[in-house]
Design an enzyme around this catalytic site. Structure first.
Site, mmCIF file in Angstrom:
data_model
loop_
_atom_site.group_PDB
_atom_site.id
_atom_site.type_symbol
_atom_site.label_atom_id
_atom_site.label_comp_id
_atom_site.label_asym_id
_atom_site.label_seq_id
_atom_site.Cartn_x
_atom_site.Cartn_y
_atom_site.Cartn_z
ATOM 1 N N CYS A 37 29.447 -29.798 2.015
ATOM 2 C CA CYS A 37 29.393 -28.386 1.603
ATOM 3 C C CYS A 37 28.700 -27.526 2.662
ATOM 4 O O CYS A 37 27.484 -27.627 2.840
ATOM 5 C CB CYS A 37 28.676 -28.312 0.255
ATOM 6 S SG CYS A 37 28.241 -26.652 -0.270
ATOM 7 N N CYS A 43 25.939 -25.202 1.406
ATOM 8 C CA CYS A 43 24.761 -26.009 1.028
ATOM 9 C C CYS A 43 23.882 -26.245 2.250
ATOM 10 O O CYS A 43 22.657 -26.113 2.184
ATOM 11 C CB CYS A 43 25.184 -27.350 0.436
ATOM 12 S SG CYS A 43 26.159 -27.233 -1.075
#
Length: 107
Positions: free
Chosen positions: A32, A35
Site C-alpha cells: 500500500c 500506507c
C-alpha cells in the site's frame, strides 16, 4: 521502527483494547503506497505524543482476524481506541496537521 510498535491478532487485545491510554492503530499493508507515505508521519506523532497516545501498526495481510473484526475495508485506516472502543476512524493518507486536528479532543 522506532516509536510505532507492531501488533498482531495475538497481541491486539492486550496492546490496544486493554491499554490505559488512547491507541491509534494503523491498519496497513506492505503493498500500500499511501500506507508507506504516512508511516513517517505516524512515527513523528508517536514520538511527540508518547505521554498521551500509543501508536501501533497492524499488517492487514498477516492479521486478517483483527482486520475483519475492526471492519476495515480500505487501507490505510487509522482507528483510535479508547477504553477498548473505537472513538475515531480516519480513512486514507492525510497530512500531519490534519491528523493532529482529527485527534484533538482525544489526546
Amino acid at each position: 521502527m522506532g516509536a510505532v510498535k507492531e501488533v498482531t491478532d495475538a497481541s491486539f487485545e492486550a496492546e490496544v483494547l486493554k491499554s490505559d491510554k488512547p491507541v491509534l492503530v494503523d491498519f496497513w499493508a506492505e503493498w500500500c503506497g499511501p500506507c508507506r507515505q504516512i508511516a513517517p508521519i505516524l512515527e513523528e506523532i508517536a514520538a511527540e505524543q508518547a505521554d498521551k497516545l500509543k501508536v501501533v501498526k497492524l499488517n492487514t495481510d498477516q492479521n486478517p482476524n483483527t482486520t475483519r473484526d475492526a471492519g476495515v475495508l480500505k487501507i490505510p485506516t487509522l482507528n483510535v481506541y479508547k477504553n477498548g472502543e473505537v472513538v475515531k476512524q480516519i480513512i486514507g493518507a492525510k497530512p500531519k496537521a490534519q491528523l493532529l486536528r482529527e485527534l484533538e479532543g482525544i489526546i
